[in-house]
Motif scaffolding. Structure first.
Motif, PDB file in Angstrom:
ATOM      1  N   GLU A 169       0.824  -1.208   0.000  1.00  0.00           N
ATOM      2  CA  GLU A 169       0.000   0.000   0.000  1.00  0.00           C
ATOM      3  C   GLU A 169       0.858   1.258   0.000  1.00  0.00           C
ATOM      4  O   GLU A 169       0.517   2.263  -0.643  1.00  0.00           O
ATOM      5  N   GLU A 173      -1.318   8.049   8.477  1.00  0.00           N
ATOM      6  CA  GLU A 173      -0.864   7.517   7.190  1.00  0.00           C
ATOM      7  C   GLU A 173       0.163   8.461   6.567  1.00  0.00           C
ATOM      8  O   GLU A 173      -0.178   9.388   5.850  1.00  0.00           O
ATOM      9  N   GLU A 188      -2.876   2.125 -11.167  1.00  0.00           N
ATOM     10  CA  GLU A 188      -3.384   2.376  -9.822  1.00  0.00           C
ATOM     11  C   GLU A 188      -4.229   3.642  -9.765  1.00  0.00           C
ATOM     12  O   GLU A 188      -5.171   3.736  -8.981  1.00  0.00           O
ATOM     13  N   ARG A 230       2.027   1.686  -3.477  1.00  0.00           N
ATOM     14  CA  ARG A 230       0.914   2.141  -4.318  1.00  0.00           C
ATOM     15  C   ARG A 230       0.706   3.642  -4.180  1.00  0.00           C
ATOM     16  O   ARG A 230       0.494   4.353  -5.167  1.00  0.00           O
ATOM     17  N   LYS A 231       0.785   4.149  -2.943  1.00  0.00           N
ATOM     18  CA  LYS A 231       0.637   5.581  -2.735  1.00  0.00           C
ATOM     19  C   LYS A 231       1.770   6.360  -3.398  1.00  0.00           C
ATOM     20  O   LYS A 231       1.555   7.444  -3.954  1.00  0.00           O
TER      21      LYS A 231
END
Length: 513
Positions: free
Chosen positions: A112, A467, A194, A115-116
């Protein structure tokens, strides 16, 4: 640190840091151009991104393949993304670029998180998560970034570390096309990116923030390439920049930025570290215009005794701070602190030898590690030295650099307590309390905001489960936190511990469109 063994047929380039130091990139590169060997497998159990499929190296037979070994926090890896995009466009039919993400930090191993990063950096090629570094080891890679070229028959034909590879690898691709043109598969391949899965929101990867002390906030909406001015209620008053990626001065509706970060406000002016454009911008709210005051778009490299008494240009400036008649710049791309004279906008070196290391001493001899955040307290400039997971100090009265927390490029973790034992993980921001001997730290890869007590020489966790927080702002008893990968601002009340989302909204004139 990973082992440092190379076959004798290679030119040796031994690198002891997370990303290639800029001064070494100028003079030394590692190239492999020897007898052809079969490309090892690139599939892993951790999966792929920008696609719904799993691939093997054999799936790309007939194509020229460019492997880019990177890690998402490395500034040098970010620097080469434009060159990769150029190559993808120039050789659209012949070339496949595959990012091999071989993480340095624990947090970077998460799919993740990768992906960010893909979304943040606009990466549109395939990426494989090499969380256990098996692909890294199979290709005997020793530095971020490293690029490897594989011919249509699956043979390694070229390998190079560092940033400056575009011309040489472009020439090699042209040679392969000339030699094996009829054997190259020129069918275009499409993948499930993505970005197609991402929901839209007002903020996109918000970064640095600043307050003018009069009830207005300024936010670097870095993923949208713009700056937002808001009031304390979260109403968006003004949008600076049209949201397009670029380097264009002019009126607010015309101006463009490229991933802006650091902000500093003085009177009715806002100074902006326009990071990926490698410039400092001045936002004038009187004339409603943006202009570039330092830098020309190129990445300045200088180290040791170079250019101490002459003007320089920024290299991925990440934060800015005003003190007296100077603007201090966290120059992440060249591991230094710069100083801009406000009276004439001339930019000079201030601190950092230019090599990437955790070394204290005088401002000219000390070394930094991708400095990304600045704050000031009692004539000491505190620095979030991100790649060393360190908090540093620069005493402005005697020009000495010292370390509060941090042990080196490859020593990181999540440990509170005394400075001598504490560990952070890629901290990106430091902000001083306006009246107390306290500094708030965005411990980015640990997903926490921590509090440094300068009197007790301790650090403790205040806010967790964030996050990738990139900045923290103190205002009227609350912390405002750019919760970057959640595309939001979190408000934390210090007196009660209450936590809430600070919701942004458009004003009556529709400023948030």
């Amino acid at each position: 640190m990973k082992s440092i063994f190379f076959p004798f047929s290679w030119l040796l380039f031994i690198i002891f840091s997370a990303c290639n130091p800029a001064q070494e990139q100028k003079t030394t590169q590692m190239e492999r151009n020897d007898s052809l060997t079969n490309a090892p497998e690139i599939n892993t159990t951790f999966g792929w991104l920008n696609t719904e499929k799993q691939f093997s190296i054999k799936d790309f037979r007939g194509k020229i393949v460019l492997l880019d070994f990177w890690t998402l926090g490395c500034i040098n890896c970010q620097h080469i993304i434009p060159d990769l995009k150029r190559l993808e466009k120039e050789f659209e039919k012949e070339l496949i670029v595959i990012g091999v993400h071989s993480a340095k930090f624990h947090s970077e191993k998460r799919t993740e998180a990768i992906r960010k990063a893909i979304l943040k950096f606009g990466i549109k090629h395939l990426v494989v998560n090499d969380a256990d570094s098996k692909i890294w080891d199979a290709y005997t890679v020793r530095a971020w970034p490293t690029v490897i070229l594989i011919n249509p028959e699956g043979k390694i034909v070229y390998q190079r570390s560092g940033e400056s590879f575009y011309k040489s690898i472009r020439q090699k691709i042209q040679e392969i096309i000339k030699e094996k043109g009829d054997k190259i598969n020129k069918n275009l391949l499409s993948f499930q990116l993505e970005e197609a899965k991402e929901a839209k929101s007002i903020l996109r990867f918000p970064s640095k923030m600043v307050s003018d002390g009069k009830g207005y906030f300024y936010i670097s909406d870095s993923g949208n390439n713009r700056i937002l001015k808001t009031d304390i209620q979260g109403n968006i008053i003004t949008i600076v920049g049209n949201g397009k990626e670029g380097l264009k001065d002019g009126r607010f509706s015309e101006a463009t930025f490229y991933e802006p970060h650091g902000l500093a406000v003085k009177d009715n002016w806002l100074y902006v570290a326009d990071t990926k454009n490698n410039v400092i911008r001045l936002v004038d709210f009187n004339s409603q215009t943006v202009r570039t005051i330092a830098g020309d778009g190129s990445m300045g490299y200088y180290d040791r005794n170079e250019k101490w008494n002459t003007t320089v240009v920024p290299n991925s400036p990440w934060d800015v701070l005003i003190h007296e008649n100077s603007l201090y710049v966290a120059n992440a791309g060249n591991h230094q602190i710069l100083r801009l004279e406000l009276k004439d906008a001339k930019l000079y070196r201030f601190a950092g030898a230019g090599n990437e290391a955790l070394t204290d001493g005088t401002t000219r001899n000390a070394s930094f590690n991708q400095p990304s955040g600045l704050t000031l307290l009692n004539d000491i400039l505190y620095v979030a030295d991100s790649e060393a997971s360190a908090v540093r100090g620069v005493a402005l009265k005697n020009n000495q650099v010292f370390t509060l927390i941090g042990k080196g490029l490859f020593e990181f973790g999540d440990k509170d307590g005394a400075f001598s034992e504490a560990l952070l993980q890629h901290c990106m921001s430091v902000k001083a309390h306006p009246t107390l001997p306290i500094i708030y730290v965005a411990d980015t890869y640990n997903g926490k905001i921590k509090e440094i007590n300068l009197t007790e020489k301790t650090i403790k966790t205040l806010v967790d489960n964030l996050e990738e927080p990139n900045d923290v702002l103190f205002y009227e008893g609350s912390l405002y936190i750019s919760n970057t990968h959640a595309h939001e601002i979190v408000r934390y009340e210090l007196s009660t511990g209450k936590r809430s989302i600070w919701a942004l909204q458009s004003n009556a004139n529709g400023a948030a469109n």
